[in-house]
Design an enzyme around this catalytic site. Structure first.
Site, PDB file in Angstrom:
ATOM      1  CD  GLU A  19      -9.585   6.341  16.309  1.00 58.74           C
ATOM      2  OE1 GLU A  19     -10.009   6.502  15.155  1.00 58.74           O
ATOM      3  OE2 GLU A  19     -10.275   6.527  17.331  1.00 58.74           O
ATOM      4  CB  THR A  68      -0.941   0.007   1.218  1.00 58.31           C
ATOM      5  OG1 THR A  68      -1.791  -1.148   1.164  1.00 58.31           O
ATOM      6  CG2 THR A  68      -1.798   1.253   1.234  1.00 58.31           C
ATOM      7  CE  LYS A 116     -12.635   2.666  10.287  1.00 55.93           C
ATOM      8  NZ  LYS A 116     -11.161   2.746  10.307  1.00 55.93           N
ATOM      9  CB  ILE A 146       2.370  -6.689   6.922  1.00 52.39           C
ATOM     10  CG1 ILE A 146       3.886  -6.798   7.093  1.00 52.39           C
ATOM     11  CG2 ILE A 146       1.675  -6.912   8.254  1.00 52.39           C
ATOM     12  CD1 ILE A 146       4.473  -5.781   8.032  1.00 52.39           C
ATOM     13  CG  LEU A 166       4.515  -0.647   7.952  1.00 54.53           C
ATOM     14  CD1 LEU A 166       4.473  -2.164   7.825  1.00 54.53           C
ATOM     15  CD2 LEU A 166       3.777  -0.187   9.202  1.00 54.53           C
ATOM     16  CG  PHE A 189     -17.214  11.346  17.828  1.00 59.58           C
ATOM     17  CD1 PHE A 189     -18.552  11.216  18.169  1.00 59.58           C
ATOM     18  CD2 PHE A 189     -16.900  11.939  16.618  1.00 59.58           C
ATOM     19  CE1 PHE A 189     -19.565  11.656  17.318  1.00 59.58           C
ATOM     20  CE2 PHE A 189     -17.899  12.394  15.762  1.00 59.58           C
ATOM     21  CZ  PHE A 189     -19.236  12.246  16.112  1.00 59.58           C
ATOM     22  CB  ILE A 242       9.132  -9.253   0.856  1.00 58.16           C
ATOM     23  CG1 ILE A 242      10.630  -9.541   1.072  1.00 58.16           C
ATOM     24  CG2 ILE A 242       8.516  -8.678   2.127  1.00 58.16           C
ATOM     25  CD1 ILE A 242      11.450  -8.313   1.400  1.00 58.16           C
ATOM     26  CB  THR A 274      -2.506   5.848  12.879  1.00 60.28           C
ATOM     27  OG1 THR A 274      -1.859   4.662  13.362  1.00 60.28           O
ATOM     28  CG2 THR A 274      -3.499   6.331  13.923  1.00 60.28           C
TER      29      THR A 274
END
Length: 507
Positions: free
Chosen positions: A346, A13, A78, A45, A337, A452, A42, A348
């Site tokens: 959340e 991503t 979502k 993930i 990463l 929230f 590889i 992130t």
């Protein structure tokens, strides 16, 4: 020296988001080339299956059809994160919950309805008081209708997705639309120049590949920025205590209801994410191995999933919690990463990757003498963003009144919080949060996000001599809007099936 050749090391991503952002921004320059180098050995993930609403703007800007995206990436909508058992069960009941919704009221309504909620104490959950989306989530509704155009909605939304398929969609778009080259090979070595910038990459076949600028998307390995350039890592595990995850994919029935939100269920030493795609659930048991053994974690995950099932294969992921001291060094920028990781709460990871890749693309260097000033700009902005994200994630833990383990008690220790977070919480004991409490455009979580979580977790703001006017009219208006939406919005899975069959309207 003119920057003409760009290398992105690593796919997934992060790599392909970077390829699209840079490709879109730079594609008019015919002398410039972008090459993404990806190891065929590889596997990604693939745990980052949740997004936030900003991703809609990104995908639309890349010219990706929402219909194609939904069909090709096992997408579900979502609208919230539903936090279950983040508060003490003896005080607040078993399976207590709150929603962090995506559809937020206007700033005026937010201030007025928040003040009303704090002063009236009528038993209505905070999220339900301020947004129609609470009932949409609880009733399993979709955020839009089949007649709603792509990337638009009756309610705000993001997506759940299959991360591997998402990377593939982004890859196809970058290669076809922006001419990004794709090289499958393993990087064996990184050669540095005399000034410690990157001179070239050496492949396993022995080829020496020289570029002018490098993007490190090599994941936790951080092949360029860490291994080669030795940029230090800032560990924040003293603030965020979870450090391990057990992940599993659970098949589901094709006719089962699909929650239009992520479920985040707290447990003794962390929490569990539960994300429903059309044909499976992605589940992750996130925990601190300083407070729970790996064996106990597996037993508890078995229990959550309804008992031990030998057909389910758990994968253990150690999590190094923190971020780079610098994200841009010399002629190299780290994204994804390789830049850092906090934890999956959340969503992130994709959020920060998308934010950073767009920020880089909007002001990308064209000449070598521009590197230093842009490096300072990028590091300043991203450093602030990472620190504030740490605070927002920490907020979920330090507000909890759970008493059942040392994990939760330690999370309330002021020594595990930044001074910025402690100062804000002290201020919010006396004043309702307002937008001016957030000073920088480089904060990726804003006022409504904090509201929230603060008031979903029943934070006490003591209001003295405050006059609340007009709230009853707004509550009645909100009820009318909510009733109309509940009558007209389709069930979540039903909409997805229609999109897969008929597609959404184009802009």
């Amino acid at each position: 020296m003119t920057i003409k050749k760009i290398a992105i090391v690593g796919g997934g991503t992060a790599g392909w988001l970077a390829a699209n952002h840079l490709g879109k921004a730079l594609c008019k320059n015919s002398e410039l080339s972008i090459t993404l180098i990806e190891s065929p050995d590889i596997a990604p993930i693939g745990v980052g299956e949740g997004t936030v609403p900003d991703i809609k703007k990104t995908l639309a800007s890349f010219g990706i059809s929402e219909t194609d995206f939904i069909r090709e990436c096992d997408v579900t909508f979502k609208q919230s994160i539903k936090f279950v058992n983040w508060l003490d069960q003896d005080k607040h009941g078993k399976d207590n919950f709150f929603h962090h919704l995506f559809d937020v009221p206007s700033r005026e309504d937010s201030e007025n309805l928040t003040a009303h909620w704090l002063t009236q104490n009528d038993g209505v959950p905070f999220a339900e008081r301020v947004s129609s989306q609470f009932k949409a989530c609880e009733q399993g509704k979709a955020p839009k209708k089949i007649t709603t155009p792509e990337y638009q909605g009756d309610l705000a939304y993001a997506y759940h997705l299959n991360a591997a398929k998402f990377a593939g969609l982004l890859a196809d778009n970058a290669k076809v639309k922006y001419g990004v080259k794709h090289l499958l090979t393993h990087i064996r070595d990184v050669n540095l120049a005399d000034d410690d910038s990157i001179r070239s990459l050496v492949t396993k076949e022995g080829d020496d590949l020289a570029f002018d600028f490098y993007i490190d998307c090599s994941g936790f390995e951080s092949l360029l920025i860490s291994k080669a350039m030795k940029v230090p890592f800032i560990d924040v595990s003293d603030q965020l205590l979870v450090n391990t995850a057990l992940v599993v994919q659970v098949p589901t029935d094709k006719d089962s209801a699909i929650p239009p939100y992520t479920i985040a269920t707290a447990h003794q030493a962390g929490w569990i994410w539960d994300i429903a795609l059309p044909n499976r659930r992605g589940v992750g048991f996130v925990y601190s191995n300083n407070h729970m053994s790996d064996e106990e974690a597996q037993v508890k995950l078995d229990y959550y999933l309804g008992g031990n099932n030998p057909e389910l294969k758990y994968k253990k992921l150690p999590m190094k919690i923190g971020y780079r001291e610098k994200f841009w060094h010399k002629n190299c920028v780290a994204l994804g990463l390789a830049q850092g990781f906090l934890e999956p709460l959340e969503a992130t990871s994709i959020l920060l990757t998308d934010f950073a890749a767009n920020f880089l693309a909007e002001r990308f260097p064209s000449e070598k003498d521009e590197l230093l000033i842009l490096e300072k700009r990028f590091n300043h902005a991203m450093g602030h963003a990472w620190k504030r994200v740490v605070d927002f994630i920490k907020l979920h833990y330090c507000l909890s009144d759970r008493q059942d383990s040392s994990f939760w008690l330690e999370n309330r220790d002021p020594n595990t919080m930044s001074e910025e977070l402690k100062n804000k919480l002290a201020m919010w004991e006396k004043f309702i949060p307002i937008s001016d409490d957030f000073f920088s455009q480089f904060e990726v979580f804003y006022l409504e996000n904090f509201l929230f979580v603060l008031y979903g977790m029943k934070y006490k703001t003591l209001l003295n001599n405050i006059e609340v006017t007009g709230s009853e009219e707004r509550i009645l208006a909100l009820k009318e809007i909510t009733d109309n939406l509940m009558d007209n919005l389709p069930e979540h899975r039903a909409l997805l099936e229609k999109i897969n069959k008929f597609g959404l309207q184009q802009f």
